[in-house]
Design a protein around this motif. Structure first.
Motif, PDB file in Angstrom:
ATOM      1  N   SER A 139       0.832  -1.221   0.000  1.00  0.00           N
ATOM      2  CA  SER A 139       0.000   0.000   0.000  1.00  0.00           C
ATOM      3  C   SER A 139       0.863   1.267   0.000  1.00  0.00           C
ATOM      4  CB  SER A 139      -0.940   0.019   1.212  1.00  0.00           C
ATOM      5  OG  SER A 139      -1.824  -1.078   1.157  1.00  0.00           O
ATOM      6  N   GLY A 140       1.958   1.206  -0.746  1.00  0.00           N
ATOM      7  CA  GLY A 140       2.881   2.339  -0.788  1.00  0.00           C
ATOM      8  C   GLY A 140       2.839   3.086  -2.105  1.00  0.00           C
ATOM      9  N   LYS A 141       3.753   4.036  -2.236  1.00  0.00           N
ATOM     10  CA  LYS A 141       3.879   4.830  -3.460  1.00  0.00           C
ATOM     11  C   LYS A 141       5.094   4.353  -4.260  1.00  0.00           C
ATOM     12  CE  LYS A 141       1.987   9.183  -1.610  1.00  0.00           C
ATOM     13  NZ  LYS A 141       2.291  10.620  -1.351  1.00  0.00           N
ATOM     14  N   LEU A 142       4.914   4.265  -5.556  1.00  0.00           N
ATOM     15  CA  LEU A 142       6.022   3.963  -6.452  1.00  0.00           C
ATOM     16  C   LEU A 142       6.444   5.277  -7.107  1.00  0.00           C
ATOM     17  CD1 LEU A 142       7.940   2.093  -7.968  1.00  0.00           C
ATOM     18  CD2 LEU A 142       6.092   1.628  -9.608  1.00  0.00           C
ATOM     19  N   ILE A 143       7.640   5.741  -6.775  1.00  0.00           N
ATOM     20  CA  ILE A 143       8.160   7.002  -7.292  1.00  0.00           C
ATOM     21  C   ILE A 143       9.139   6.688  -8.420  1.00  0.00           C
ATOM     22  CG2 ILE A 143       9.277   9.186  -6.727  1.00  0.00           C
ATOM     23  CD1 ILE A 143       6.700   8.652  -5.145  1.00  0.00           C
ATOM     24  N   ILE A 144       8.898   7.246  -9.605  1.00  0.00           N
ATOM     25  CA  ILE A 144       9.741   6.979 -10.764  1.00  0.00           C
ATOM     26  C   ILE A 144      10.321   8.287 -11.302  1.00  0.00           C
ATOM     27  CG2 ILE A 144       9.892   5.880 -13.034  1.00  0.00           C
ATOM     28  CD1 ILE A 144       7.394   4.298 -12.379  1.00  0.00           C
ATOM     29  N   PRO A 145      11.583   8.583 -11.014  1.00  0.00           N
ATOM     30  CA  PRO A 145      12.224   9.746 -11.641  1.00  0.00           C
ATOM     31  C   PRO A 145      12.480   9.421 -13.112  1.00  0.00           C
ATOM     32  CG  PRO A 145      13.453   8.934  -9.725  1.00  0.00           C
ATOM     33  CD  PRO A 145      12.498   7.873 -10.113  1.00  0.00           C
ATOM     34  N   ALA A 146      12.076  10.306 -14.007  1.00  0.00           N
ATOM     35  CA  ALA A 146      12.223  10.007 -15.434  1.00  0.00           C
ATOM     36  C   ALA A 146      12.462  11.272 -16.229  1.00  0.00           C
ATOM     37  CB  ALA A 146      10.968   9.292 -15.959  1.00  0.00           C
ATOM     38  N   MET A 241      17.769  12.347 -13.199  1.00  0.00           N
ATOM     39  CA  MET A 241      18.911  12.166 -12.301  1.00  0.00           C
ATOM     40  C   MET A 241      18.638  12.730 -10.912  1.00  0.00           C
ATOM     41  SD  MET A 241      22.294  12.717 -14.649  1.00  0.00           S
ATOM     42  CE  MET A 241      22.409  12.065 -16.318  1.00  0.00           C
ATOM     43  N   MET A 242      17.450  13.312 -10.734  1.00  0.00           N
ATOM     44  CA  MET A 242      16.977  13.795  -9.425  1.00  0.00           C
ATOM     45  C   MET A 242      17.769  14.977  -8.878  1.00  0.00           C
ATOM     46  SD  MET A 242      16.232  10.036  -7.801  1.00  0.00           S
ATOM     47  CE  MET A 242      17.223   9.077  -8.950  1.00  0.00           C
ATOM     48  N   ASN A 243      18.483  15.678  -9.745  1.00  0.00           N
ATOM     49  CA  ASN A 243      19.257  16.831  -9.273  1.00  0.00           C
ATOM     50  C   ASN A 243      18.464  18.128  -9.349  1.00  0.00           C
ATOM     51  OD1 ASN A 243      19.313  16.469 -12.061  1.00  0.00           O
ATOM     52  ND2 ASN A 243      21.191  17.652 -12.315  1.00  0.00           N
ATOM     53  N   ALA A 244      17.239  18.080  -9.879  1.00  0.00           N
ATOM     54  CA  ALA A 244      16.387  19.269  -9.971  1.00  0.00           C
ATOM     55  C   ALA A 244      14.964  18.818 -10.257  1.00  0.00           C
ATOM     56  CB  ALA A 244      16.878  20.207 -11.078  1.00  0.00           C
ATOM     57  N   GLY A 245      14.038  19.774 -10.233  1.00  0.00           N
ATOM     58  CA  GLY A 245      12.657  19.484 -10.608  1.00  0.00           C
ATOM     59  C   GLY A 245      11.792  19.009  -9.454  1.00  0.00           C
ATOM     60  N   LEU A 251      10.858  12.944  -3.512  1.00  0.00           N
ATOM     61  CA  LEU A 251      11.867  12.222  -2.740  1.00  0.00           C
ATOM     62  C   LEU A 251      11.820  12.641  -1.276  1.00  0.00           C
ATOM     63  CD1 LEU A 251      15.060  12.305  -5.020  1.00  0.00           C
ATOM     64  CD2 LEU A 251      13.644  10.329  -4.495  1.00  0.00           C
ATOM     65  N   PHE A 252      11.792  13.949  -1.045  1.00  0.00           N
ATOM     66  CA  PHE A 252      11.805  14.483   0.312  1.00  0.00           C
ATOM     67  C   PHE A 252      10.650  13.919   1.135  1.00  0.00           C
ATOM     68  CE2 PHE A 252      10.729  17.623   3.555  1.00  0.00           C
ATOM     69  CZ  PHE A 252      11.968  17.897   4.123  1.00  0.00           C
ATOM     70  N   LEU A 286      18.406  16.586   1.233  1.00  0.00           N
ATOM     71  CA  LEU A 286      17.431  17.220   0.362  1.00  0.00           C
ATOM     72  C   LEU A 286      16.919  18.493   1.023  1.00  0.00           C
ATOM     73  CD1 LEU A 286      15.454  13.967  -0.508  1.00  0.00           C
ATOM     74  CD2 LEU A 286      16.858  15.246  -2.137  1.00  0.00           C
ATOM     75  N   PHE A 287      17.011  19.607   0.305  1.00  0.00           N
ATOM     76  CA  PHE A 287      16.560  20.899   0.824  1.00  0.00           C
ATOM     77  C   PHE A 287      17.189  21.213   2.190  1.00  0.00           C
ATOM     78  CE2 PHE A 287      12.955  19.282  -1.791  1.00  0.00           C
ATOM     79  CZ  PHE A 287      13.095  20.173  -2.845  1.00  0.00           C
ATOM     80  N   GLY A 288      18.479  20.870   2.308  1.00  0.00           N
ATOM     81  CA  GLY A 288      19.214  21.182   3.520  1.00  0.00           C
ATOM     82  C   GLY A 288      18.969  20.248   4.686  1.00  0.00           C
ATOM     83  N   GLU A 289      18.204  19.191   4.477  1.00  0.00           N
ATOM     84  CA  GLU A 289      17.871  18.257   5.564  1.00  0.00           C
ATOM     85  C   GLU A 289      18.269  16.841   5.165  1.00  0.00           C
ATOM     86  OE1 GLU A 289      13.825  16.583   7.769  1.00  0.00           O
ATOM     87  OE2 GLU A 289      13.834  18.606   6.933  1.00  0.00           O
TER      88      GLU A 289
END
Length: 363
Positions: A139-146, A241-245, A251-252, A286-289
């Motif tokens: 019952s989780g979330k599938l996160i796909i950076p693309a 690549m999860m470096n922006a956007g 992710l956070f 992420l975001f300083g944390e």
């Protein structure tokens, strides 16, 4: 402009940085766009006296192409090629890469010069298993950076097929990237670039990039609402690549939940957030944390739009015995070294790995 807006926001306890003078602004873009000319594949384009260029479909992303230069100096003709990013044969949506004309010298990419991708049937089953394990069993979330162009459309197309086959669980799917939304519209406007399989599929489903539970998200408030969305779902977001956007916000809000899964579907440079997560880090900033990485990390490089080592060898086959030197670029040094050895074993002579800034004098 973006950097100046970021600097203008004074953060608590920090001094504002001075604004920078941009090389150009958004106001400069419309007049530049009017200067673009569209060039078709496999047509020689006159550049200047003694120089012609030809593009061929590289099959990497929509509109990608290899470049071949024909250079004539007196009685001497030199053929010089640049593969650019080479796509994969037998992949969804786009046509297969078209072999380049025979050349004397070739600059060749080597992104996956030391790896092979898994085949399509196994890839689809693994993707479906990850969806079921994450969204149904946990019952989780599938996160796909693309990446917004190419990768997102391929994933959506695969989900569309699974939906039509009745195998996709009844869960919401969000594409949260304004650029990806725009790119998908562009894909839909260019069916002439599709491969035969997609044309046949469209006889059954005229919209391969849309199905009942799919939502394309442009609005930032809707994007933020996904942070508190508690139901199982799939979120596809850029950057790859999860470096922006927007992916960084997802992710956070989800990386520290063991019910969730982060599915990495392509290459990530080592220094990027994606590259760090691929290595198996226990925490990410992420975001300083600092956030603990408790979500499961899955990797499926087979979604990559880059040819693997044997696909590259097949792509270069018509150059064997003709090309004088192959220069390997666009790859990590280890991949370049391994691919050089593979090229040597397959009968390609004079394969070089140039240093950054190195100058080579051609014969």
């Amino acid at each position: 402009e973006y950097e100046n807006r970021r600097r203008a926001k004074k953060k608590k306890g920090k001094r504002k940085k001075g604004l920078v003078k941009p090389l150009y602004t958004s106001q400069d873009i419309p007049p530049v766009m009017e200067l673009f000319e569209t060039i078709g594949y496999q047509k020689w384009l006159h550049i200047t006296d003694g120089v012609r260029a030809q593009f061929r479909d590289a099959g990497h992303i929509l509109g990608s192409g290899s470049v071949t230069l024909e250079i004539i100096e007196g009685d001497k003709k030199t053929m010089f090629g640049f593969t650019g990013d080479v796509g994969r044969p037998n992949r969804p949506i786009l046509r297969d890469p078209k072999a380049m004309p025979e050349v004397d010298y070739l600059i060749c990419e080597s992104t996956y010069g030391n790896r092979d991708h898994i085949e399509k049937p196994a890839e689809e089953e693994r993707f479906l298993n990850i969806i079921n394990q994450t969204c149904v069993e946990q019952s989780g979330k599938l996160i796909i950076p693309a990446f917004s162009v190419g990768r997102t459309q391929e994933i959506v197309y695969m989900l569309d097929r699974l939906e039509n086959e009745g195998r996709l669980p009844h869960i919401p799917v969000f594409v949260d990237s304004p650029l990806a939304v725009n790119a998908t519209t562009v894909f839909g406007s260019h069916p002439e670039c599709y491969d035969n399989d997609l044309h046949e599929y469209m006889l059954i489903d005229d919209n391969p990039f849309g199905f009942t539970n799919l939502t394309y998200v442009r609005n930032v408030d809707v994007s933020k609402s996904l942070n508190t969305f508690t139901e199982p779902c799939i979120i596809i977001s850029s950057a790859g690549m999860m470096n922006a956007g927007r992916i960084r916000h997802h992710l956070f809000n989800n990386i520290d939940n063991p019910q969730n899964t982060l599915l990495i579907v392509g290459y990530c440079a080592p220094h990027t957030t994606g590259g760090i997560l691929r290595k198996g880090t226990e925490a990410i900033k992420l975001f300083g944390e600092w956030k603990m990485v408790k979500a499961k990390i899955e990797i499926m490089d087979s979604f990559s739009a880059h040819a693997d080592r044997h696909e590259l060898i097949e792509y270069l086959d018509n150059q064997k015995g003709k090309v004088k030197t192959i220069f390997l670029v666009h790859g990590e040094f280890e991949a370049q070294q391994d691919f050089k050895m593979l090229l040597d074993k397959n009968g390609f002579e004079n394969v070089a790995i140039p240093d950054l800034g190195q100058t080579v004098e051609l014969e």
